[in-house]
Design an enzyme around this catalytic site. Structure first.
Site, PDB file in Angstrom:
ATOM      1  N   HIS A  96      25.381 -23.108  51.827  1.00  0.00           N
ATOM      2  CA  HIS A  96      25.102 -24.210  52.754  1.00  0.00           C
ATOM      3  C   HIS A  96      24.863 -25.517  51.997  1.00  0.00           C
ATOM      4  O   HIS A  96      25.303 -26.587  52.417  1.00  0.00           O
ATOM      5  CB  HIS A  96      23.889 -23.873  53.616  1.00  0.00           C
ATOM      6  CG  HIS A  96      24.036 -22.610  54.395  1.00  0.00           C
ATOM      7  ND1 HIS A  96      25.076 -22.390  55.259  1.00  0.00           N
ATOM      8  CD2 HIS A  96      23.280 -21.480  54.430  1.00  0.00           C
ATOM      9  CE1 HIS A  96      24.957 -21.193  55.803  1.00  0.00           C
ATOM     10  NE2 HIS A  96      23.883 -20.621  55.312  1.00  0.00           N
ATOM     11  N   ARG A 121      38.329 -28.860  65.822  1.00  0.00           N
ATOM     12  CA  ARG A 121      37.762 -27.559  66.146  1.00  0.00           C
ATOM     13  C   ARG A 121      37.051 -27.653  67.498  1.00  0.00           C
ATOM     14  O   ARG A 121      36.303 -28.586  67.737  1.00  0.00           O
ATOM     15  CB  ARG A 121      36.776 -27.127  65.065  1.00  0.00           C
ATOM     16  CG  ARG A 121      37.362 -27.155  63.659  1.00  0.00           C
ATOM     17  CD  ARG A 121      36.297 -26.822  62.633  1.00  0.00           C
ATOM     18  NE  ARG A 121      36.782 -26.907  61.272  1.00  0.00           N
ATOM     19  CZ  ARG A 121      36.724 -27.993  60.510  1.00  0.00           C
ATOM     20  NH1 ARG A 121      36.185 -29.099  60.996  1.00  0.00           N
ATOM     21  NH2 ARG A 121      37.178 -27.976  59.277  1.00  0.00           N
ATOM     22  N   ARG A 124      42.680 -27.381  68.010  1.00  0.00           N
ATOM     23  CA  ARG A 124      42.728 -25.930  67.847  1.00  0.00           C
ATOM     24  C   ARG A 124      41.964 -25.293  68.988  1.00  0.00           C
ATOM     25  O   ARG A 124      40.808 -25.653  69.250  1.00  0.00           O
ATOM     26  CB  ARG A 124      42.116 -25.518  66.507  1.00  0.00           C
ATOM     27  CG  ARG A 124      42.206 -24.014  66.252  1.00  0.00           C
ATOM     28  CD  ARG A 124      41.585 -23.643  64.927  1.00  0.00           C
ATOM     29  NE  ARG A 124      40.127 -23.758  64.938  1.00  0.00           N
ATOM     30  CZ  ARG A 124      39.357 -23.604  63.864  1.00  0.00           C
ATOM     31  NH1 ARG A 124      39.905 -23.370  62.690  1.00  0.00           N
ATOM     32  NH2 ARG A 124      38.049 -23.712  63.960  1.00  0.00           N
ATOM     33  N   GLU A 165      47.434 -18.709  59.348  1.00  0.00           N
ATOM     34  CA  GLU A 165      46.304 -18.314  58.506  1.00  0.00           C
ATOM     35  C   GLU A 165      46.245 -16.810  58.280  1.00  0.00           C
ATOM     36  O   GLU A 165      45.335 -16.316  57.617  1.00  0.00           O
ATOM     37  CB  GLU A 165      44.992 -18.802  59.127  1.00  0.00           C
ATOM     38  CG  GLU A 165      44.799 -18.399  60.569  1.00  0.00           C
ATOM     39  CD  GLU A 165      43.621 -19.103  61.219  1.00  0.00           C
ATOM     40  OE1 GLU A 165      42.689 -19.499  60.516  1.00  0.00           O
ATOM     41  OE2 GLU A 165      43.657 -19.257  62.465  1.00  0.00           O
ATOM     42  N   ASN A 194      42.131 -21.678  53.951  1.00  0.00           N
ATOM     43  CA  ASN A 194      40.907 -20.929  53.656  1.00  0.00           C
ATOM     44  C   ASN A 194      41.075 -19.458  54.024  1.00  0.00           C
ATOM     45  O   ASN A 194      40.870 -18.561  53.204  1.00  0.00           O
ATOM     46  CB  ASN A 194      39.711 -21.521  54.408  1.00  0.00           C
ATOM     47  CG  ASN A 194      39.482 -22.978  54.074  1.00  0.00           C
ATOM     48  OD1 ASN A 194      40.104 -23.525  53.183  1.00  0.00           O
ATOM     49  ND2 ASN A 194      38.586 -23.610  54.797  1.00  0.00           N
ATOM     50  N   ASP A 195      41.451 -19.213  55.284  1.00  0.00           N
ATOM     51  CA  ASP A 195      41.626 -17.832  55.730  1.00  0.00           C
ATOM     52  C   ASP A 195      42.882 -17.204  55.137  1.00  0.00           C
ATOM     53  O   ASP A 195      42.889 -16.021  54.803  1.00  0.00           O
ATOM     54  CB  ASP A 195      41.674 -17.758  57.261  1.00  0.00           C
ATOM     55  CG  ASP A 195      40.275 -17.604  57.864  1.00  0.00           C
ATOM     56  OD1 ASP A 195      39.391 -17.082  57.171  1.00  0.00           O
ATOM     57  OD2 ASP A 195      40.080 -18.014  59.019  1.00  0.00           O
ATOM     58  N   ARG A 238      35.767 -15.080  51.040  1.00  0.00           N
ATOM     59  CA  ARG A 238      35.501 -16.377  50.415  1.00  0.00           C
ATOM     60  C   ARG A 238      34.028 -16.770  50.466  1.00  0.00           C
ATOM     61  O   ARG A 238      33.615 -17.729  49.805  1.00  0.00           O
ATOM     62  CB  ARG A 238      36.361 -17.467  51.056  1.00  0.00           C
ATOM     63  CG  ARG A 238      36.142 -17.670  52.554  1.00  0.00           C
ATOM     64  CD  ARG A 238      37.247 -18.566  53.115  1.00  0.00           C
ATOM     65  NE  ARG A 238      37.208 -18.693  54.561  1.00  0.00           N
ATOM     66  CZ  ARG A 238      36.650 -19.703  55.209  1.00  0.00           C
ATOM     67  NH1 ARG A 238      36.082 -20.672  54.539  1.00  0.00           N
ATOM     68  NH2 ARG A 238      36.671 -19.752  56.525  1.00  0.00           N
ATOM     69  N   CYS A 251      45.862 -27.802  56.825  1.00  0.00           N
ATOM     70  CA  CYS A 251      44.582 -28.258  57.382  1.00  0.00           C
ATOM     71  C   CYS A 251      43.387 -27.561  56.748  1.00  0.00           C
ATOM     72  O   CYS A 251      42.242 -27.834  57.112  1.00  0.00           O
ATOM     73  CB  CYS A 251      44.540 -28.096  58.900  1.00  0.00           C
ATOM     74  SG  CYS A 251      44.648 -26.388  59.474  1.00  0.00           S
TER      75      CYS A 251
END
Length: 537
Positions: free
Chosen positions: A185, A292, A328, A426, A449-450, A460, A497
């Site tokens: 975080h 998002r 999305r 993804e 990322n995914d 990840r 993205c």
């Protein structure tokens, strides 16, 4: 002078006074003599904690976006966890004070989750400790950590999610934590705030507390307590160069993102709420490559209405004008859960009912969102993107519902535009089938990322697997090249993205592959535009 090393999570140099954050010391509450009264104290403290977390959630959505707000949402759900509540009540009935029961039971549950094999569930142990500490502090009258005036470098053993969100971010020059990871975080917040920071630093809290000046070099990962004259000169030179480089980026404001050979690349922003659209405009983004939707569904007790969704999408469309906005559709699931949807616990939520899978099985959720997007299309240049697509039939089924809803709205006399429908690539399945999906999609946008974690089978979020999470892995590069080639051959555009969209090491590579859109945090737009404009490809 003392110095050491940490893992840098954002480049830059910070110099200033250090403030050490320490957890509040445990106070031994008065022994319980009246279990009924202690239970009442606990119940009241739980409601106070709920209000505090709601305030933090609202602040996180407004200032940091829905990703940070989701962290608080998890803790709000934990307030109603029956296993935890029953354990606390049993401890109180056995004579424990409410504060002791809250903290001890929280620690027991945290240790239980930390011992699980599933990495997602392991990560919840930190949230449980954070929540039980909050209730404990409320019951003991702890007012929390008091920060001084002025700017400072914050040093801590680690920072809990709720702690990072409520910090005065405008006054923090850097973070240094002894624990954490590049995906913690604290690291995420540092990148959001664009401040140089270190995690896993080998600094002693006492050394930081007793020094007059602390410095962080986010380029090398070094920290310095009371740096000597030579080191200070070196750091100030680096700091001045970084500031000058930042100022030089302003020369690219308002310019088209075109390479020297004439290739145009659209540089867009990733956003999480309508307020973020204003930041995208201020950052000179050429559109929104990823909006998002999850923030509209989190921090509440019921599904948002069609009108609530419509107003949010309309506002973004109006702010961006004719600049493109890719929305999305809902990607609840995995690490983002909402209790009112009644989703069952899954052993591996990253591979479970999430994204388009939920929407295709829950039309009561999907239909209002699609109607809201089509209604809002009259106020902006909107597109729809479906997440977690793995098969062509999924895209066809979602498109059929879109066509049905568009005709419904037209029949109702409502103004709607044509809304391009694309795929967020993804999953490895979608990447491999890109040539087939391109026949049905208006565009591709790759969620790197995914796609990286699914391709490499590496979580990840797991700090222990950092060496295995390789965003430059040849298998991933091969998939990315195939996706762009499939899009170009079908005559549709392809973008990035995920986090790699702003990776300077890959900007030219993506352009060579045939990607014509890169979407990123608003603060990265100008530096990426410079790379594009200086590129020879």
């Amino acid at each position: 002078m003392k110095q050491g090393q940490g893992l840098p999570v954002f480049k830059g140099v910070a110099i200033g006074p250090a403030v050490v954050y320490r957890k509040s010391e445990r106070i031994q509450p008065v022994a319980c003599s009246n279990p009924e009264a202690e239970q009442k104290k606990f119940d009241d403290a739980r409601e106070t904690a709920r209000q505090q977390l709601q305030n933090l959630y609202d602040r996180a959505v407004a200032q940091l976006g829905e990703d940070q707000a989701a962290i608080i949402e998890v803790q709000m759900l934990m307030l109603d966890d029956l296993d935890y509540l029953d354990a606390v009540s049993a401890a109180i009935a056995d004579g424990a004070a409410a504060a002791t029961a809250a903290l001890d039971c929280g620690e027991e549950f945290a240790q239980f989750f930390a011992a699980l094999d599933d990495e997602y569930m392991k990560a919840r142990s930190a949230d449980i400790r954070d929540l039980s500490q909050r209730i404990y502090d409320i019951l003991c009258g702890n007012t929390g950590f008091q920060l001084p005036e002025g700017s400072f470098l914050l040093v801590a053993e680690d920072l809990a999610p709720s702690e990072t969100i409520q910090l005065p971010r405008e006054r923090i020059l850097a973070f240094i934590t002894r624990q954490g990871s590049s995906s913690s975080h604290t690291a995420i917040l540092a990148r959001t705030l664009n401040i140089p920071s270190l995690v896993q630093a080998d600094i002693e809290l006492d050394d930081a507390e007793n020094c007059s000046v602390l410095a962080v070099d986010g380029f090398t990962g070094n920290w310095y307590a009371d740096p000597d004259e030579q080191t200070m000169t070196m750091l100030k030179t680096k700091q001045a160069e970084a500031a000058a480089d930042c100022a030089a980026l302003e020369a690219y404001r308002g310019r088209e993102s075109v390479t020297k050979s004439g290739k145009k690349v659209l540089l867009c922003a990733n956003i999480g709420c309508p307020e973020d659209a204003e930041a995208a405009v201020a950052a000179d983004a050429e559109g929104v490559g990823l909006m998002r939707s999850e923030f509209l569904y989190l921090g509440r007790d019921t599904l948002p209405t069609e009108d609530e969704l419509f107003e949010a999408y309309k506002k973004v469309g109006q702010i961006m004008g004719e600049r493109p906005v890719v929305i999305r559709t809902l990607d609840i699931g995995a690490d983002k859960q909402v209790s009112y949807m009644g989703l069952e616990h899954e052993e591996n939520p990253a591979l479970g009912l999430r994204g388009l899978r939920i929407c295709l099985t829950r039309e009561d959720i999907f239909r209002p969102q699609l109607r809201a997007i089509y209604r809002a299309s009259a106020y902006g240049n909107l597109s729809i993107m479906f997440p977690m697509v793995a098969s062509v039939w999924e895209l066809k089924k979602a498109k059929a519902l879109c066509a049905q809803i568009q005709q419904e709205l037209i029949a109702e006399g409502l103004p709607v535009r044509e809304v391009p429908i694309g795929v967020m690539v993804e999953t490895p399945a979608a990447a491999v089938l890109a040539h087939e999906l391109a026949k049905e999609a208006a565009f591709f946008s790759v969620g790197t990322n995914d796609l990286t974690q699914y391709t490499l089978a590496v979580d990840r979020q797991n700090a222990k697997l950092g060496d295995f999470y390789d965003p430059y892995h040849p298998a991933l590069m091969a998939l990315l090249a195939h996706i762009a080639k499939s899009a170009n051959e079908a005559g549709i555009w392809a973008g990035i993205c995920g986090e790699l969209g702003a990776d300077p090491k890959l900007t030219e590579t993506f352009i060579k592959m045939g990607y014509t859109e890169l979407s990123m945090a608003p603060g990265r737009v100008l530096e990426t535009r410079r790379l594009v404009c200086e590129s020879e490809v």
